[in-house]
Design a protein around this motif. Structure first.
Motif, PDB file in Angstrom:
ATOM      1  N   CYS A   1       0.836  -1.197   0.000  1.00 34.57           N
ATOM      2  CA  CYS A   1       0.000   0.000   0.000  1.00 34.57           C
ATOM      3  C   CYS A   1       0.866   1.240   0.000  1.00 34.57           C
ATOM      4  CB  CYS A   1      -0.932   0.022   1.207  1.00 34.57           C
ATOM      5  SG  CYS A   1      -0.124   0.539   2.746  1.00 34.57           S
ATOM      6  N   GLU A   2       0.241   2.314  -0.436  1.00 31.27           N
ATOM      7  CA  GLU A   2       0.846   3.635  -0.339  1.00 31.27           C
ATOM      8  C   GLU A   2      -0.247   4.614   0.036  1.00 31.27           C
ATOM      9  OE1 GLU A   2       3.664   6.762  -2.847  1.00 31.27           O
ATOM     10  OE2 GLU A   2       3.060   4.842  -3.718  1.00 31.27           O
ATOM     11  N   GLN A   3      -0.025   5.384   1.076  1.00 28.12           N
ATOM     12  CA  GLN A   3      -1.010   6.356   1.536  1.00 28.12           C
ATOM     13  C   GLN A   3      -0.551   7.768   1.200  1.00 28.12           C
ATOM     14  OE1 GLN A   3      -1.134   4.683   5.710  1.00 28.12           O
ATOM     15  NE2 GLN A   3      -3.307   5.111   5.471  1.00 28.12           N
ATOM     16  N   ALA A   4      -1.542   8.689   1.190  1.00 25.65           N
ATOM     17  CA  ALA A   4      -1.281  10.118   1.013  1.00 25.65           C
ATOM     18  C   ALA A   4      -0.516  10.410  -0.269  1.00 25.65           C
ATOM     19  CB  ALA A   4      -0.523  10.669   2.217  1.00 25.65           C
TER      20      ALA A   4
ATOM     21  N   LEU B   1      -9.687   6.077   4.342  1.00 27.87           N
ATOM     22  CA  LEU B   1     -10.352   6.641   5.516  1.00 27.87           C
ATOM     23  C   LEU B   1      -9.345   6.911   6.629  1.00 27.87           C
ATOM     24  CD1 LEU B   1     -13.565   4.416   5.621  1.00 27.87           C
ATOM     25  CD2 LEU B   1     -13.532   6.892   5.293  1.00 27.87           C
ATOM     26  N   LEU B   2      -8.456   5.956   6.857  1.00 25.72           N
ATOM     27  CA  LEU B   2      -7.421   6.141   7.879  1.00 25.72           C
ATOM     28  C   LEU B   2      -6.538   7.335   7.551  1.00 25.72           C
ATOM     29  CD1 LEU B   2      -6.056   2.587   8.783  1.00 25.72           C
ATOM     30  CD2 LEU B   2      -6.923   4.301  10.371  1.00 25.72           C
ATOM     31  N   ASP B   3      -6.170   7.474   6.298  1.00 33.39           N
ATOM     32  CA  ASP B   3      -5.288   8.566   5.885  1.00 33.39           C
ATOM     33  C   ASP B   3      -5.965   9.917   6.050  1.00 33.39           C
ATOM     34  OD1 ASP B   3      -2.772   9.483   4.653  1.00 33.39           O
ATOM     35  OD2 ASP B   3      -4.060  10.061   2.973  1.00 33.39           O
TER      36      ASP B   3
ATOM     37  N   ARG C   1       4.563   3.263   9.649  1.00 35.51           N
ATOM     38  CA  ARG C   1       5.569   3.729   8.697  1.00 35.51           C
ATOM     39  C   ARG C   1       5.269   5.158   8.228  1.00 35.51           C
ATOM     40  NH1 ARG C   1       8.946   1.098   4.983  1.00 35.51           N
ATOM     41  NH2 ARG C   1       9.036  -0.508   6.587  1.00 35.51           N
ATOM     42  N   LYS C   2       3.998   5.441   7.997  1.00 32.53           N
ATOM     43  CA  LYS C   2       3.624   6.779   7.549  1.00 32.53           C
ATOM     44  C   LYS C   2       4.035   7.847   8.552  1.00 32.53           C
ATOM     45  CE  LYS C   2      -0.404   9.715   6.859  1.00 32.53           C
ATOM     46  NZ  LYS C   2      -1.874   9.807   6.825  1.00 32.53           N
ATOM     47  N   TYR C   3       3.687   7.632   9.815  1.00 31.46           N
ATOM     48  CA  TYR C   3       3.965   8.672  10.805  1.00 31.46           C
ATOM     49  C   TYR C   3       5.422   8.696  11.237  1.00 31.46           C
ATOM     50  CZ  TYR C   3      -0.962   9.677  10.965  1.00 31.46           C
ATOM     51  OH  TYR C   3      -2.218  10.068  10.608  1.00 31.46           O
TER      52      TYR C   3
END
Length: 221
Positions: A19-22, A127-129, A216-218
């Motif tokens: 996955c990749e967010q933002a 939604l989480l992002d 990982r994102k934060y």
């Protein structure tokens, strides 16, 4: 905008996923989710001001749009939009944003099987992002039953074509509750329970992957 990308070898018979967010700038939250040869891009817009008949006085109005890889949405996409909307409405704390609108747009990038479960996973990560308050997370798991009753988790497109039945479950992170289910073909009650048990077990791997993605994102933001 911070981005998170991870890959995992899917546990419990799941294909590898990532996955990749933002990764999109216009939506308030976005995520791309890849399962094997299937990939979906999701963008969440809102909460935003709503106008006209869509306004709900006690909660946010949620709209889901599913766009196929090619062509215009058809009956199948509309059916899947309803399942996706019902699943999201079950976990979004919409009462915190009355008289507002949330719009979830999902774009199919490739369909190598288990598309609906990939859409569910992309939707949850979007939604989480976005930071929209949720009472629980959810994930999607697809099971296929072969002509001889063999169970295959996260089937490919070919395995779905050869299957006697294909079942997709939307599973909540709280008590592994089933939020929605879609079936194609025929199966017995015992076979459905066997598929559900396998899907609930596989959901643990997906929820663990969600946690790693967010961590990982934060850690990079």
């Amino acid at each position: 905008m911070a981005a998170a990308a991870m890959a995992a070898s899917g546990g419990c018979g799941l294909r590898p996923f990532s996955c990749e967010q933002a990764l999109l700038s216009r939506p308030d939250g976005s995520a791309a989710f890849v399962q094997g040869a299937t990939s979906v891009l999701a963008g969440l817009y809102g909460p935003a001001e709503v106008r006209g008949s869509r306004e709900l006085p006690d909660r946010a109005a949620l709209e889901v749009l599913l766009r196929p890889k090619v062509g215009l949405p058809g009956v199948l996409e509309r059916s899947r939009e309803q399942l996706l909307r019902g699943t999201c409405e079950a976990v979004v704390l919409g009462a915190l944003h009355p008289r507002s609108a949330l719009t979830l747009v999902l774009q199919v990038l490739s369909d190598g099987g288990s598309l609906l479960s990939c859409c569910l996973n992309a939707a949850c990560l979007a939604l989480l992002d976005s930071g929209v308050p949720l009472r629980a997370l959810f994930c999607g798991v697809t099971c296929a039953l072969g002509p001889d009753g063999t169970l295959v988790l996260d089937p490919t497109a070919r395995q779905e074509q050869d299957a006697r039945a294909v079942l997709t479950f939307a599973i909540a992170s709280v008590e592994r509750k089933v939020l929605a289910a879609a079936t194609r073909g025929s199966c017995s009650a015992d076979e459905m329970q066997r598929c559900l048990a396998a899907a609930q077990s596989a959901a643990d791997s997906i929820f663990g992957f969600y946690r790693d993605c967010v961590r990982r994102k934060y850690s990079k933001s």
